[in-house]
Design a protein around this motif. Structure first.
Motif, PDB file in Angstrom:
ATOM      1  N   ARG A 150      38.994  35.839  27.473  1.00  0.00           N
ATOM      2  CA  ARG A 150      37.851  35.911  28.385  1.00  0.00           C
ATOM      3  C   ARG A 150      38.310  35.396  29.753  1.00  0.00           C
ATOM      4  N   TYR A 151      38.149  36.241  30.746  1.00  0.00           N
ATOM      5  CA  TYR A 151      38.589  35.938  32.112  1.00  0.00           C
ATOM      6  C   TYR A 151      37.976  34.618  32.582  1.00  0.00           C
ATOM      7  N   PRO A 152      38.799  33.638  32.957  1.00  0.00           N
ATOM      8  CA  PRO A 152      38.267  32.315  33.304  1.00  0.00           C
ATOM      9  C   PRO A 152      37.242  32.314  34.432  1.00  0.00           C
ATOM     10  N   GLU A 153      37.319  33.277  35.368  1.00  0.00           N
ATOM     11  CA  GLU A 153      36.372  33.287  36.483  1.00  0.00           C
ATOM     12  C   GLU A 153      35.095  34.058  36.180  1.00  0.00           C
ATOM     13  N   ASP A 154      35.082  34.793  35.075  1.00  0.00           N
ATOM     14  CA  ASP A 154      33.881  35.509  34.625  1.00  0.00           C
ATOM     15  C   ASP A 154      34.045  35.782  33.136  1.00  0.00           C
ATOM     16  N   GLU A 155      33.547  34.890  32.307  1.00  0.00           N
ATOM     17  CA  GLU A 155      33.827  34.952  30.873  1.00  0.00           C
ATOM     18  C   GLU A 155      33.122  36.096  30.160  1.00  0.00           C
ATOM     19  N   SER A 156      32.332  36.870  30.884  1.00  0.00           N
ATOM     20  CA  SER A 156      31.755  38.075  30.277  1.00  0.00           C
ATOM     21  C   SER A 156      32.743  39.238  30.305  1.00  0.00           C
ATOM     22  N   VAL A 157      33.885  39.047  30.992  1.00  0.00           N
ATOM     23  CA  VAL A 157      34.889  40.092  31.139  1.00  0.00           C
ATOM     24  C   VAL A 157      36.124  39.721  30.316  1.00  0.00           C
ATOM     25  N   ASP A 158      36.657  40.710  29.577  1.00  0.00           N
ATOM     26  CA  ASP A 158      37.883  40.503  28.788  1.00  0.00           C
ATOM     27  C   ASP A 158      39.090  40.999  29.574  1.00  0.00           C
ATOM     28  N   TYR A 159      40.154  40.197  29.570  1.00  0.00           N
ATOM     29  CA  TYR A 159      41.422  40.552  30.198  1.00  0.00           C
ATOM     30  C   TYR A 159      42.501  40.647  29.137  1.00  0.00           C
ATOM     31  N   ILE A 160      43.581  41.360  29.471  1.00  0.00           N
ATOM     32  CA  ILE A 160      44.747  41.418  28.598  1.00  0.00           C
ATOM     33  C   ILE A 160      46.002  41.198  29.432  1.00  0.00           C
ATOM     34  N   ALA A 229      45.379  33.574  46.318  1.00  0.00           N
ATOM     35  CA  ALA A 229      45.126  32.773  45.112  1.00  0.00           C
ATOM     36  C   ALA A 229      43.826  31.985  45.272  1.00  0.00           C
ATOM     37  N   SER A 230      43.025  31.943  44.213  1.00  0.00           N
ATOM     38  CA  SER A 230      41.730  31.265  44.267  1.00  0.00           C
ATOM     39  C   SER A 230      41.887  29.767  44.006  1.00  0.00           C
ATOM     40  N   GLN A 231      40.779  29.046  44.155  1.00  0.00           N
ATOM     41  CA  GLN A 231      40.772  27.602  43.879  1.00  0.00           C
ATOM     42  C   GLN A 231      40.400  27.383  42.411  1.00  0.00           C
ATOM     43  N   PHE A 232      41.385  27.530  41.542  1.00  0.00           N
ATOM     44  CA  PHE A 232      41.142  27.440  40.106  1.00  0.00           C
ATOM     45  C   PHE A 232      41.363  26.010  39.602  1.00  0.00           C
ATOM     46  N   PRO A 233      40.845  25.682  38.422  1.00  0.00           N
ATOM     47  CA  PRO A 233      41.090  24.355  37.842  1.00  0.00           C
ATOM     48  C   PRO A 233      42.582  24.092  37.670  1.00  0.00           C
ATOM     49  N   ASN A 234      43.011  22.866  37.974  1.00  0.00           N
ATOM     50  CA  ASN A 234      44.413  22.438  37.878  1.00  0.00           C
ATOM     51  C   ASN A 234      45.307  23.187  38.880  1.00  0.00           C
ATOM     52  N   ARG A 235      44.721  23.616  39.985  1.00  0.00           N
ATOM     53  CA  ARG A 235      45.527  24.314  40.987  1.00  0.00           C
ATOM     54  C   ARG A 235      46.620  23.414  41.557  1.00  0.00           C
ATOM     55  N   GLY A 252      46.702  22.509  26.592  1.00  0.00           N
ATOM     56  CA  GLY A 252      45.593  23.343  26.140  1.00  0.00           C
ATOM     57  C   GLY A 252      45.389  24.611  26.925  1.00  0.00           C
ATOM     58  N   SER A 253      46.392  25.012  27.724  1.00  0.00           N
ATOM     59  CA  SER A 253      46.259  26.212  28.541  1.00  0.00           C
ATOM     60  C   SER A 253      47.539  27.027  28.500  1.00  0.00           C
ATOM     61  N   TYR A 254      47.456  28.271  29.036  1.00  0.00           N
ATOM     62  CA  TYR A 254      48.588  29.195  29.009  1.00  0.00           C
ATOM     63  C   TYR A 254      48.702  29.893  30.362  1.00  0.00           C
ATOM     64  N   PHE A 255      49.951  30.227  30.718  1.00  0.00           N
ATOM     65  CA  PHE A 255      50.239  30.984  31.929  1.00  0.00           C
ATOM     66  C   PHE A 255      50.537  32.405  31.509  1.00  0.00           C
ATOM     67  N   VAL A 256      49.778  33.361  32.047  1.00  0.00           N
ATOM     68  CA  VAL A 256      49.904  34.758  31.618  1.00  0.00           C
ATOM     69  C   VAL A 256      50.220  35.636  32.821  1.00  0.00           C
ATOM     70  N   MET A 257      50.929  36.739  32.548  1.00  0.00           N
ATOM     71  CA  MET A 257      51.256  37.701  33.596  1.00  0.00           C
ATOM     72  C   MET A 257      51.172  39.108  33.024  1.00  0.00           C
ATOM     73  N   GLY A 258      50.920  40.073  33.921  1.00  0.00           N
ATOM     74  CA  GLY A 258      50.968  41.470  33.518  1.00  0.00           C
ATOM     75  C   GLY A 258      52.395  41.976  33.571  1.00  0.00           C
ATOM     76  N   GLY A 271      44.856  31.327  38.000  1.00  0.00           N
ATOM     77  CA  GLY A 271      45.121  30.121  37.222  1.00  0.00           C
ATOM     78  C   GLY A 271      45.383  30.322  35.746  1.00  0.00           C
ATOM     79  N   PHE A 272      45.185  29.261  35.001  1.00  0.00           N
ATOM     80  CA  PHE A 272      45.584  29.186  33.600  1.00  0.00           C
ATOM     81  C   PHE A 272      44.462  29.670  32.670  1.00  0.00           C
ATOM     82  N   VAL A 273      44.877  30.105  31.474  1.00  0.00           N
ATOM     83  CA  VAL A 273      43.920  30.537  30.452  1.00  0.00           C
ATOM     84  C   VAL A 273      43.723  29.408  29.451  1.00  0.00           C
ATOM     85  N   PRO A 274      42.532  28.799  29.401  1.00  0.00           N
ATOM     86  CA  PRO A 274      42.284  27.744  28.409  1.00  0.00           C
ATOM     87  C   PRO A 274      42.303  28.311  26.989  1.00  0.00           C
TER      88      PRO A 274
END
Length: 299
Positions: A150-160, A229-235, A252-258, A271-274
């Motif tokens: 679930r996209y951290p900035e909008d958890e109604s949206v799924d990312y891969i 880059a946005s102002q994400f948690p733990n920036r 408790g988080s992960y760094f992801v890339m396409g 930012g990071f994926v919790p």
């Protein structure tokens, strides 16, 4: 509204209807059916041998009387009757597998726009549907896993995306080269790849992410620095410069890339994926209407 929530509500509503029918309405219909059959038999006896229905005609009439009394009201027929199917779909989708469709080119060449994929929902633990709270830990993401979250900035949206950094890792993406904990990730150059979305050729490499090999793309015309880059948690765990970005992945988080590195909005930007946002591990393409040959597992 979240589809999982809708499915959960449907499961509860149809389940209540199914229980009410099984333990309240059905016994009442059976009693009425028994009474109606008893009355039918009484009328048959009272009619005598000359006027009573005989043979198959009597049996058919008796069956019609019984079926009429046992018939569900329309609102039960369209609720309780669907409960087993809805329950099965809810259990499969919430705890075992879930289908997704790839909407963008951020994972090209591994995944193409229009790919229908299957996601393993229990790879990273069983989670309560709707709440998405892990109740049974079964495993954690590994470097190289392709994950839906679930996209951290909008958890109604799924990312891969692909997991490249685990909790505690230092991930560096400088001058379009990936380094993890000070170790450069090996790349093998391959023939250029035609990027249909941008209508140009991109540099293609086979990346060996510490034992997990997969294909990636780089576009030489795109600069290496991260813009917007946005102002994400733990920036504060990330340092940006004109060569790219270096991040220390928090617990408790992960760094992801396409895999399409210059055409992907990923951890470099938001930012990071919790762990709580993880949905599951993607592992299989089961359909693509634009290319029917795209069926099977992927790296």
């Amino acid at each position: 509204m979240n589809f999982t929530l809708i499915l959960f509500i449907l499961t509860i509503v149809t389940g209540v209807a199914w229980l009410a029918d099984r333990f309240v309405f059905m016994p009442g219909r059976r009693r009425r059916a028994d009474a109606a059959l008893a009355e039918f038999d009484r009328q048959q006896r009272a009619a005598g041998t000359q006027h009573a229905l005989a043979g198959n005609e009597a049996a058919s009439a008796r069956a019609r009387v019984r079926d009429e009394q046992l018939r569900q009201p329309w609102w039960l027929e369209y609720s309780a009757s669907f409960f087993p199917v809805i329950l099965l779909v809810f259990v499969l989708r919430s705890f075992i597998i879930e289908p997704f469709k790839i909407p963008s080119a951020s994972m090209v060449p591994t995944l193409q726009v229009g790919d229908f994929i299957v996601v393993n929902k229990f790879s990273y633990g069983l989670r309560l549907p709707v709440l998405n709270r892990k109740v049974v830990p079964l495993g954690d993401p590994q470097r190289g896993d392709v994950v839906v979250f679930r996209y951290p900035e909008d958890e109604s949206v799924d990312y891969i995306k692909r997991v490249v950094g685990l909790p505690g890792d230092t991930v560096s993406y400088q001058d379009k080269r990936l380094t993890i904990n000070g170790q450069p990730v090996p790349e093998q150059a391959l023939p250029d790849y035609f990027d249909a979305e941008r209508v140009n050729y991109a540099k293609q490499y086979r990346e060996d992410l510490l034992g997990r090999k997969h294909l990636i793309l780089n576009n030489p015309s795109v600069p290496p620095y991260v813009l917007g880059a946005s102002q994400f948690p733990n920036r504060e765990a990330c340092q940006y410069n004109d060569r790219g970005v270096v991040c220390k992945v928090p617990a408790g988080s992960y760094f992801v890339m396409g895999d399409n590195r210059d055409n992907s909005a990923d951890s470099r930007y938001w930012g990071f994926v919790p762990d709580r946002n993880l949905v599951g591990r993607a592992f299989f393409i089961w359909l693509n209407f634009g290319d029917m040959k795209r069926i099977g597992r992927f790296d």
